[in-house]
Design a protein around this motif. Structure first.
Motif, PDB file in Angstrom:
ATOM      1  N   HIS A 177       1.598   4.853   4.000  1.00  0.00           N
ATOM      2  CA  HIS A 177       1.646   5.890   5.003  1.00  0.00           C
ATOM      3  C   HIS A 177       1.426   5.402   6.316  1.00  0.00           C
ATOM      4  CE1 HIS A 177       1.203   9.001   2.113  1.00  0.00           C
ATOM      5  NE2 HIS A 177       0.051   8.806   1.730  1.00  0.00           N
ATOM      6  N   ARG A 178       0.850   4.153   6.585  1.00  0.00           N
ATOM      7  CA  ARG A 178       1.002   3.564   7.867  1.00  0.00           C
ATOM      8  C   ARG A 178       2.476   3.073   8.299  1.00  0.00           C
ATOM      9  NH1 ARG A 178      -2.570  -1.635   7.712  1.00  0.00           N
ATOM     10  NH2 ARG A 178      -0.390  -2.376   6.915  1.00  0.00           N
ATOM     11  N   GLU A 179       3.230   2.527   7.309  1.00  0.00           N
ATOM     12  CA  GLU A 179       4.430   2.131   7.704  1.00  0.00           C
ATOM     13  C   GLU A 179       5.539   3.377   7.813  1.00  0.00           C
ATOM     14  OE1 GLU A 179       5.862  -1.114   8.043  1.00  0.00           O
ATOM     15  OE2 GLU A 179       3.381  -1.380   7.785  1.00  0.00           O
ATOM     16  N   LYS A 180       5.066   4.594   7.238  1.00  0.00           N
ATOM     17  CA  LYS A 180       6.005   5.674   7.633  1.00  0.00           C
ATOM     18  C   LYS A 180       5.442   6.194   8.713  1.00  0.00           C
ATOM     19  CE  LYS A 180       8.533   6.902   4.776  1.00  0.00           C
ATOM     20  NZ  LYS A 180       9.918   6.318   4.617  1.00  0.00           N
ATOM     21  N   GLY A 181       4.227   5.942   9.436  1.00  0.00           N
ATOM     22  CA  GLY A 181       3.954   6.664  10.743  1.00  0.00           C
ATOM     23  C   GLY A 181       2.965   8.054  10.330  1.00  0.00           C
ATOM     24  N   ALA A 212      -5.963  -2.173  11.359  1.00  0.00           N
ATOM     25  CA  ALA A 212      -4.220  -2.117  11.718  1.00  0.00           C
ATOM     26  C   ALA A 212      -3.749  -0.952  12.005  1.00  0.00           C
ATOM     27  CB  ALA A 212      -3.696  -3.057  10.468  1.00  0.00           C
ATOM     28  N   LEU A 213      -3.899   0.127  11.135  1.00  0.00           N
ATOM     29  CA  LEU A 213      -3.233   1.345  11.375  1.00  0.00           C
ATOM     30  C   LEU A 213      -3.875   1.999  12.818  1.00  0.00           C
ATOM     31  CD1 LEU A 213      -3.303   4.478   8.854  1.00  0.00           C
ATOM     32  CD2 LEU A 213      -4.291   4.644  11.142  1.00  0.00           C
ATOM     33  N   PHE A 214      -5.179   1.783  13.060  1.00  0.00           N
ATOM     34  CA  PHE A 214      -5.596   2.241  14.409  1.00  0.00           C
ATOM     35  C   PHE A 214      -5.036   1.520  15.702  1.00  0.00           C
ATOM     36  CE2 PHE A 214      -9.526   3.819  11.969  1.00  0.00           C
ATOM     37  CZ  PHE A 214      -9.297   5.224  12.212  1.00  0.00           C
ATOM     38  N   LEU A 215      -4.914   0.131  15.227  1.00  0.00           N
ATOM     39  CA  LEU A 215      -4.205  -0.463  16.282  1.00  0.00           C
ATOM     40  C   LEU A 215      -2.799  -0.132  16.539  1.00  0.00           C
ATOM     41  CD1 LEU A 215      -4.976  -2.969  18.173  1.00  0.00           C
ATOM     42  CD2 LEU A 215      -3.822  -4.538  16.198  1.00  0.00           C
ATOM     43  N   ARG A 216      -2.192  -0.003  15.581  1.00  0.00           N
ATOM     44  CA  ARG A 216      -0.625   0.710  15.619  1.00  0.00           C
ATOM     45  C   ARG A 216      -0.753   2.040  16.099  1.00  0.00           C
ATOM     46  NH1 ARG A 216       3.625   0.094  10.705  1.00  0.00           N
ATOM     47  NH2 ARG A 216       2.683  -2.149  10.957  1.00  0.00           N
ATOM     48  N   LYS A 217      -1.714   2.956  15.846  1.00  0.00           N
ATOM     49  CA  LYS A 217      -1.827   4.364  16.520  1.00  0.00           C
ATOM     50  C   LYS A 217      -2.052   4.412  17.761  1.00  0.00           C
ATOM     51  CE  LYS A 217      -3.912   8.604  15.283  1.00  0.00           C
ATOM     52  NZ  LYS A 217      -4.975   8.937  16.152  1.00  0.00           N
ATOM     53  N   THR A 276      -2.546  10.432   9.661  1.00  0.00           N
ATOM     54  CA  THR A 276      -3.655  11.208   8.834  1.00  0.00           C
ATOM     55  C   THR A 276      -3.680  10.887   7.474  1.00  0.00           C
ATOM     56  OG1 THR A 276      -3.617  12.947  10.532  1.00  0.00           O
ATOM     57  CG2 THR A 276      -4.756  13.647   8.432  1.00  0.00           C
ATOM     58  N   ASP A 277      -2.591  10.821   6.519  1.00  0.00           N
ATOM     59  CA  ASP A 277      -2.616  10.523   5.208  1.00  0.00           C
ATOM     60  C   ASP A 277      -3.236   8.926   5.153  1.00  0.00           C
ATOM     61  OD1 ASP A 277      -1.748  12.854   4.490  1.00  0.00           O
ATOM     62  OD2 ASP A 277       0.371  12.495   4.659  1.00  0.00           O
ATOM     63  N   GLY A 278      -2.643   8.306   6.015  1.00  0.00           N
ATOM     64  CA  GLY A 278      -3.247   6.683   6.032  1.00  0.00           C
ATOM     65  C   GLY A 278      -4.546   6.714   6.178  1.00  0.00           C
ATOM     66  N   ILE A 279      -5.284   7.299   7.358  1.00  0.00           N
ATOM     67  CA  ILE A 279      -6.667   7.145   7.481  1.00  0.00           C
ATOM     68  C   ILE A 279      -7.303   7.725   6.028  1.00  0.00           C
ATOM     69  CG2 ILE A 279      -8.653   8.129   8.802  1.00  0.00           C
ATOM     70  CD1 ILE A 279      -6.655   8.186  11.113  1.00  0.00           C
ATOM     71  N   GLU A 280      -7.000   8.605   5.615  1.00  0.00           N
ATOM     72  CA  GLU A 280      -7.642   9.603   4.437  1.00  0.00           C
ATOM     73  C   GLU A 280      -7.520   8.281   3.293  1.00  0.00           C
ATOM     74  OE1 GLU A 280      -7.107  13.081   1.386  1.00  0.00           O
ATOM     75  OE2 GLU A 280      -6.014  13.089   3.336  1.00  0.00           O
ATOM     76  N   ARG A 281      -6.650   7.737   3.023  1.00  0.00           N
ATOM     77  CA  ARG A 281      -6.438   6.766   1.922  1.00  0.00           C
ATOM     78  C   ARG A 281      -7.275   5.630   2.370  1.00  0.00           C
ATOM     79  NH1 ARG A 281      -4.230   7.902  -3.044  1.00  0.00           N
ATOM     80  NH2 ARG A 281      -2.590   9.539  -2.929  1.00  0.00           N
TER      81      ARG A 281
END
Length: 454
Positions: free
Chosen positions: A367-371, A405-410, A374-379
């Motif tokens: 989900h992070r790669e797909k941007g 890494a997700l929060f950083l990219r966000k 919300t789904d990524g954070i949940e997982r």
């Protein structure tokens, strides 16, 4: 625990659910119905007819070989329970049929079954009974089995104790009891057990040394029968698989590949394709971490085939997850989704916290790669929650790092910092220099160093 107090419905349900997931409960109920057995009141004498029906029912799920092994195991368990029951019924006064060694061996068989089912307290109780029988046995009989009892006790305690100290003490008792004797197998697996504990604690140099001692202890083992030969081969493969895993953590990829491949070849030589499949994942990870994604992906696909053909469903789910992760890391996230869905279909049917945590972490990366923030954070959060109470700090650190890494990219530096600091702490504790540098670089990008928080 008296035989009448043994909850065979619970034990058989656990056994079947380990093999085929929650479907196992319904398989047991169906076979009980066919045999006119009350599922709420299964007796140990019912195990013989049930074992035949269970083997037949499981063939289509896990293959004939594995189903046959379970049938055999149920019969061995029934025989052991029968021996203990007869001895207790006579209050150990009339033991013409059995020696105290036979009674100890029966309790060991029961303990191994309890251990396999995750019933650690009951396993320890059976081993305590075995020790009581050995105290009445001859010195020669004790010498043969003392090491084995301590080795199995060590393994049970490694799962059930808050710390590993008691487990290590038992493993050392096993090694001491077996010194100067021909119980090379139990001594070797005790060194292997201490090596595994060291690996879990991130003490990789110590783990490597213990695994080497395990190989040295096993080498003199005589193999006069085919069964003994296969037993030694299996133990050697297990130890070498552990070495491959340690070298993988130390980023010594040459030795990781060497020992993992040797373990795979050994497992294949005794037709243990489930464990060959498990070890193939470590071999593929070594290639993946070196950036050789093509070889890694081929390895994961071979692992999936091995596990599928041997009926090892949980291991198949792991391999599918690792394959999806490699595809994501190599820029092929779109191809990863189908494998994640297959893994979810398998692992969602099992109560394996670590496997499900890894799956959710990999979904989070997808989900992070797909941007899809919300789904990524949940997982990622689900991955952390699932494994928070398990003895798996390495998986917890990975999930924290990936969430950071997700929060950083966000663009959310503060929340990235919170997760990355936790992961950094673990990697420092285990002296994982590569990931320490990686976390520090990510923290720097989050603004952590500039703010004085690190």
């Amino acid at each position: 625990m008296e035989l009448d107090e043994v909850d065979l419905k619970k034990e058989l349900t656990i056994m079947l659910e380990k093999e085929v997931g929650f479907t196992g409960k319904f398989i047991l109920e169906k076979q009980c119905q066919t045999l006119n057995i009350d599922p709420e009141n299964i007796k140990y004498v019912d195990l013989e007819p049930l074992s035949e029906k269970v083997e037949w029912a499981l063939k289509n799920y896990i293959g004939e070989k594995r189903a046959r092994e379970l049938h055999k195991g149920m019969l061995e368990y029934r025989t052991a329970m029968d021996v203990v029951h007869k001895a207790k019924r006579s209050n150990y006064d009339d033991l013409q049929q059995f020696t105290f060694r036979h009674l100890a061996e029966a309790n060991i068989t029961i303990a191994l079954k309890k251990l396999d089912l995750g019933l650690h307290a009951e396993c320890i109780e059976a081993l305590t009974n075995a020790r009581a029988m050995l105290e009445k046995a001859s010195p020669e009989e004790r010498k043969v089995l003392d090491s084995r009892v301590s080795r199995i006790m060590g393994r049970a305690l490694s799962f059930s104790s808050k710390t590993y100290d008691d487990a290590v003490d038992e493993y050392k008792k096993s090694i001491s009891a077996g010194a100067g004797s021909d119980v090379h197998y139990d001594v070797a697996l005790s060194w292997n057990g201490i090596g595994g504990i060291s690996w879990h604690l991130g003490m990789y140099d110590d783990a490597r040394d213990y695994y080497m001692k395990a190989l040295d202890a096993l080498e003199p083992m005589q193999t006069e029968s085919r069964n003994e030969k296969n037993k030694k081969i299996g133990a050697t493969a297990l130890i070498k698989s552990g070495l491959g895993r340690v070298y993988l953590e130390q980023k010594d990829y040459e030795n990781s590949v060497k020992y993992s491949q040797e373990a795979i070849d050994l497992y294949k030589s005794i037709d243990n394709y489930a464990e060959a499949g498990r070890t193939l994942c470590n071999l593929a990870r070594a290639h993946e971490e070196q950036g050789d994604f093509a070889t890694a992906i081929d390895g994961y696909m071979q692992s999936i085939a091995f596990c599928a053909n041997s009926g090892a469903l949980v291991l198949q789910g792991w391999a599918l997850t690792y394959l999806a992760n490699a595809l994501i890391e190599s820029g092929r996230a779109d191809e990863a989704r189908v494998h994640l869905e297959k893994a979810e279909h398998i692992l969602g049917n099992f109560a394996d916290a670590v496997a499900y945590s890894k799956l959710n972490c990999t979904w989070g990366k997808y989900h992070r790669e797909k941007g899809q923030w919300t789904d990524g954070i949940e997982r990622f959060q689900r991955s952390i929650d699932v494994v928070s109470n398990a003895k798996a700090p390495d998986h917890l650190a990975i999930a924290r790092a990936e969430l950071g890494a997700l929060f950083l990219r966000k663009g959310d530096g503060q929340r990235a910092l919170e997760s990355l600091q936790i992961a950094l702490g673990w990697y420092k504790d285990v002296n994982d220099k590569k990931n320490v540098i990686k976390m520090q670089e990510m923290i720097h990008r989050s603004g952590g160093f500039n703010s004085g928080l690190v």
